[in-house]
Design an enzyme around this catalytic site. Structure first.
Site: not given
Length: 343
Positions: A162, A237, A339
């Site tokens: 990520r 998420s 995230e």
């Protein structure tokens, strides 16, 4: 080109935060963007800073944005064999659908991830055993410093979980114009992540499968677990999975045994760390389905924070985030990191 001032950003972020931007600039081609940003008088009138966004699906606006939001309407899909050049403004799932319709393998496990192609290359989106960096050959960008086009091979983007240089040292300098992907006509499904293989066997039967069949099953899995952003605001998420040292994992395992929490799901990485799903940590701290005012934790997937009523403020989301992080740290000694990018 379209420029607007004092813009309501609620339609521009999937969390549905009711915040405003000083300006919003949309452009239709790389030539148009280059022409606009090469004009010093035009640039001098733009409120700063500049913020490129795609679908706003991985952002949490923490308040009104004082600068100019830039949005690409560069939308094309140009295939050349198993390689394809895609404009930054193409909706990511539309690209996934196109690839599956062509019988090309690569993005099918990433189906239904919200956002646009340019943002996908910045964020290095991933799901069900795939990361987009595995498919990227080059990223075409506009350099805001030197006012010219540059092309980066994927190897220079330093893709990680990520993460990329676009989110770190390159942040604020480059605007993604297009991404060049290498897909495959050979049979290369990725099925051994979670219960993907079992879901495929139940839905379709035995192998071989087509990219479209895998895509359909991935979409069904996501819809079962995740809220539809148009119905319940979220940014997908919210937290990154935890990557810890073996001794930290051993401590979590001791806690799980002592408290009867069941086995700790974990995966060993090539660099010697242990990956523990953030969803498991959050769930074992009792957060699934919890509400704090207008903000909440999705009852099916605790990794997802939601604008439960549609009226949540940034302050409510931030307070819920802090409370979750503190509880996981207190119980397991692990500090979760978001995230979602905070703006």
């Amino acid at each position: 080109m379209k420029i607007s001032y004092d813009v309501d950003l609620q339609p521009w972020n999937t969390f549905g935060m009711k915040v405003r931007a000083a300006a919003l600039l949309e452009y239709d081609s790389e030539a148009e963007l280059a022409s606009l940003l090469a004009d010093p008088l035009f640039v001098a009138e733009l409120p700063l800073p500049l913020l490129p966004v795609g679908g706003g699906s991985n952002l949490l606006f923490t308040g009104d944005f004082p600068g100019t939001v830039l949005h690409s309407r560069i939308r094309f899909i140009q295939p050349v064999g198993d390689r394809v050049r895609v404009g930054a403004g193409v909706v990511w799932d539309e690209f996934c659908a196109w690839a599956a319709s062509q019988g090309l393998w690569g993005p099918e496990n990433l189906s239904l991830i919200p956002g646009e192609v340019g943002a996908a290359a910045v964020q290095n989106i991933g799901a069900y055993g795939r990361e987009v960096c595995e498919l990227i050959e080059t990223v075409e960008c506009f350099d805001l410093l030197h006012r010219r086009k540059v092309v980066f091979p994927a190897s220079e983007c330093r893709y990680a979980y990520r993460d990329s240089r676009f989110k770190g040292e390159w942040k604020g300098r480059y605007i993604v114009l297009a991404v060049n992907f290498r897909l495959s006509g050979d049979y290369t499904p990725v099925l051994d992540y979670g219960h993907v293989r079992q879901a495929m066997e139940k839905a379709v039967g035995a192998e071989p499968y087509t990219p479209a069949q895998v895509r359909d099953v991935i979409i069904a899995i996501r819809k079962d677990k995740l809220p539809e952003p148009s119905e319940v605001g979220s940014a997908g998420s919210f937290f990154r999975n935890a990557f810890v040292l073996p001794e930290q994992y051993a401590q979590v395992e001791r806690i799980a045994v002592a408290e009867g929490l069941g086995p700790v799901p974990h995966f060993l990485t090539e660099d010697g760390l242990v990956k523990i799903p953030a969803a498991w940590l959050i769930d074992k701290c009792g957060w699934k389905g919890v509400r704090r005012g207008n903000a909440g934790v999705w009852p099916v997937q605790p990794l997802v924070l939601v604008n439960a009523t549609g009226a949540a403020t940034p302050e409510e989301i931030l307070a819920l985030e802090e409370e979750i992080v503190a509880s996981v740290r207190a119980r397991f000694g692990i500090t979760l990191r978001p995230e979602v990018e905070h703006i």
